[in-house]
Write a protein that holds these residues in place. Structure first.
Motif, PDB file in Angstrom:
ATOM      1  N   THR A  17       0.851  -1.216   0.119  1.00  0.00           N
ATOM      2  CA  THR A  17      -0.055   0.199   0.117  1.00  0.00           C
ATOM      3  C   THR A  17       0.774   1.328  -0.060  1.00  0.00           C
ATOM      4  OG1 THR A  17      -1.926   1.023   1.194  1.00  0.00           O
ATOM      5  CG2 THR A  17       0.041   0.130   2.562  1.00  0.00           C
ATOM      6  N   GLN A  18       0.199   2.351  -0.681  1.00  0.00           N
ATOM      7  CA  GLN A  18       0.986   3.763  -0.379  1.00  0.00           C
ATOM      8  C   GLN A  18       0.239   4.403   0.539  1.00  0.00           C
ATOM      9  OE1 GLN A  18       1.576   5.339  -4.328  1.00  0.00           O
ATOM     10  NE2 GLN A  18       2.260   7.195  -3.325  1.00  0.00           N
ATOM     11  N   VAL A  19       0.704   4.566   1.836  1.00  0.00           N
ATOM     12  CA  VAL A  19       0.156   4.996   2.869  1.00  0.00           C
ATOM     13  C   VAL A  19       0.060   6.513   2.649  1.00  0.00           C
ATOM     14  CG1 VAL A  19       0.245   5.472   5.414  1.00  0.00           C
ATOM     15  CG2 VAL A  19       1.264   3.318   4.267  1.00  0.00           C
ATOM     16  N   GLU A  20       0.968   7.280   2.195  1.00  0.00           N
ATOM     17  CA  GLU A  20       0.918   8.813   1.835  1.00  0.00           C
ATOM     18  C   GLU A  20       1.797   8.865   0.259  1.00  0.00           C
ATOM     19  OE1 GLU A  20      -0.405  11.159   3.607  1.00  0.00           O
ATOM     20  OE2 GLU A  20      -0.567  10.317   5.675  1.00  0.00           O
ATOM     21  N   PRO A  21       1.674   9.935  -0.229  1.00  0.00           N
ATOM     22  CA  PRO A  21       2.511   9.984  -1.482  1.00  0.00           C
ATOM     23  C   PRO A  21       3.791   9.629  -1.394  1.00  0.00           C
ATOM     24  CG  PRO A  21       0.841  11.919  -1.210  1.00  0.00           C
ATOM     25  CD  PRO A  21       0.826  11.226  -0.233  1.00  0.00           C
ATOM     26  N   ASN A  22       4.543   9.701  -0.396  1.00  0.00           N
ATOM     27  CA  ASN A  22       5.819   9.298  -0.215  1.00  0.00           C
ATOM     28  C   ASN A  22       6.249   8.260   0.825  1.00  0.00           C
ATOM     29  OD1 ASN A  22       5.114  11.102   1.958  1.00  0.00           O
ATOM     30  ND2 ASN A  22       7.049  12.604   1.985  1.00  0.00           N
TER      31      ASN A  22
END
Length: 433
Positions: A360-365
């Motif tokens: 998963t991408q939790v936040e953009p970075n």
């Protein structure tokens, strides 16, 4: 419950057969001063080490923080089996996602094996790889399903390295009455898991990654440059990767609610007479059976039987792991009654609701990969490469894995303990039917 310290001495490898036979590697420093980097990785298992290696090879400045020692968690304690495909069978994947996506997931699973082989060859990792895994049926009614699945992989996926084994042939390979048939996957195999992890760490460091041991992360501040805090220092990075698997704890709720930690246990016998050892598994393949709470076992190069099995209903390891697992071993091989058990150890892995990885991408970075559900040697290593690809701007394969829906476990982290009890009771009852 703090799984990083509940069952183990912080900073020390468990007293396992793997640690006793691991290649000597230098202790790595603790993070003691503030640092900055392109990418900070939390976790020194296969996922984190593979991510660090592939990012460092691409020229990025990488810092990896490990709470204990490299390969200390499940990566250095597991059964050593490098399986084909995904943790979920292809017919199930076809039902869940359709044929096209199931085939794409199969190709990624096969790539994961190829990647492990390439890393071993490229970096001269001595981890004793041997081909072959047998998946054996503990119930007679499962045998025809095994035959049909082998034929499906041969016909629909062009996978010729798997074949059916009937009870007669299985009896020539294994001196046990516990199983009725199964399949032999000669494209899968087994290895020394801790030595593979240590080899990945050495390769990552050679590529320029900075690895800090005994540097437990205590908090993370999200933002354009996430700040990762340990007891003594901080790391500021442009990107952050969670590679914590069953040990993520409370660091990131978006991950911890979807990855349930469970414990598993392995014993190692004393070295046996070569004839006795060969009678147990004549073809030297690894073995995994059809139970939901599986027995899995293989021979070591020095003729020990490494046997994993048994379920517990809490997060504390049994007080006597050797005796606890031995009874499961004797149900398969009663002829080992008088064989001494030299090692017994436990470890914590992460499972998901659907037994597929949670990427998963939790936040953009900020990204995470975990929840390999016992299929981690290949998939964790590949997921590290996919994370590195995504950070470098190529997200297609990361997006495919992220598109797998992973529901949170009911009750989140607060109900982990009772949920684990219910799950283990359920699977244990299914194995007895």
């Amino acid at each position: 419950m703090d799984l990083l310290s509940e069952n183990d001495v912080p900073g020390a490898y468990p007293d396992s057969y793997y640690h006793a036979t691991a290649h000597a590697e230098p202790d790595l420093p603790e993070l003691e001063q503030n640092e900055q980097c392109d990418v900070c990785i939390i976790g020194g298992g296969y996922t984190g080490l593979s991510t660090a290696l592939h990012l460092a090879q691409s020229g990025l400045d990488v810092i990896l923080l490990e709470a204990n020692r490299v390969g200390w968690g499940a990566s250095g304690r597991n059964g050593g089996q490098l399986g084909s495909g995904q943790r979920v069978d292809q017919d199930q994947l076809e039902t869940m996602f359709g044929v096209e996506k199931a085939q794409a997931l199969w190709r990624l699973g096969e790539e994961s094996k190829a990647l492990v082989h390439k890393l071993i060859a490229d970096h001269k990792i001595e981890c004793g790889y041997h081909s072959g895994i047998m998946y054996v049926d503990h119930r007679r009614r499962f045998v025809e399903s095994s035959r049909a699945y082998a034929e499906k992989l041969q016909n629909d996926y062009g996978y010729e390295q798997i074949r059916f084994i009937d009870k007669s042939e299985l009896g020539e390979i294994m001196q046990t009455d516990a199983y009725h048939g199964g399949v032999l996957d000669s494209g899968a195999g087994h290895l020394h898991p801790l030595n593979f992890a240590l080899g990945l760490a050495r390769a990552a460091r050679s590529a320029g990654a900075r690895i800090f041991e005994n540097s437990r992360v205590t908090a993370v501040e999200n933002g354009p440059t996430p700040t990762v805090m340990t007891e003594k220092a901080t790391v500021k990075a442009n990107h952050l990767v969670y590679a914590c698997n069953g040990y993520i704890g409370e660091l990131e709720e978006a991950v911890s609610t979807r990855v349930l930690p469970i414990n598993n246990y392995i014993i190692a016998t004393e070295p046996m007479d070569a004839a006795l050892a060969q009678s147990l598994i004549a073809n030297n393949a690894a073995v995994a059976d059809s139970r939901n709470v599986i027995n899995y076992f293989r021979l070591s190069p020095d003729n020990r039987l490494l046997f994993g099995g048994g379920e517990t209903y809490g997060y504390r390891f049994p007080s006597d792991i050797k005796s606890y697992v031995r009874r499961y071993m004797l149900r398969v091989y009663p002829q080992l009654e008088d064989v001494r058990i030299d090692y017994g150890w436990g470890g914590t892995l992460g499972i998901t609701f659907n037994r597929l990885p949670h990427i998963t991408q939790v936040e953009p970075n900020i990204m995470s990969a975990s929840g390999y559900s016992g299929h981690g040697i290949g998939m964790a290593t590949l997921c590290g490469k996919l994370l590195a690809e995504a950070i470098n701007g190529s997200t297609r394969r990361f997006d495919l894995m992220e598109s797998i829906p992973n529901a949170p476990f009911p009750g989140g982290t607060g109900l982990r303990q009772p949920l684990l009890v219910l799950a283990m009771l359920y699977y244990s009852l299914r194995d007895k039917i």
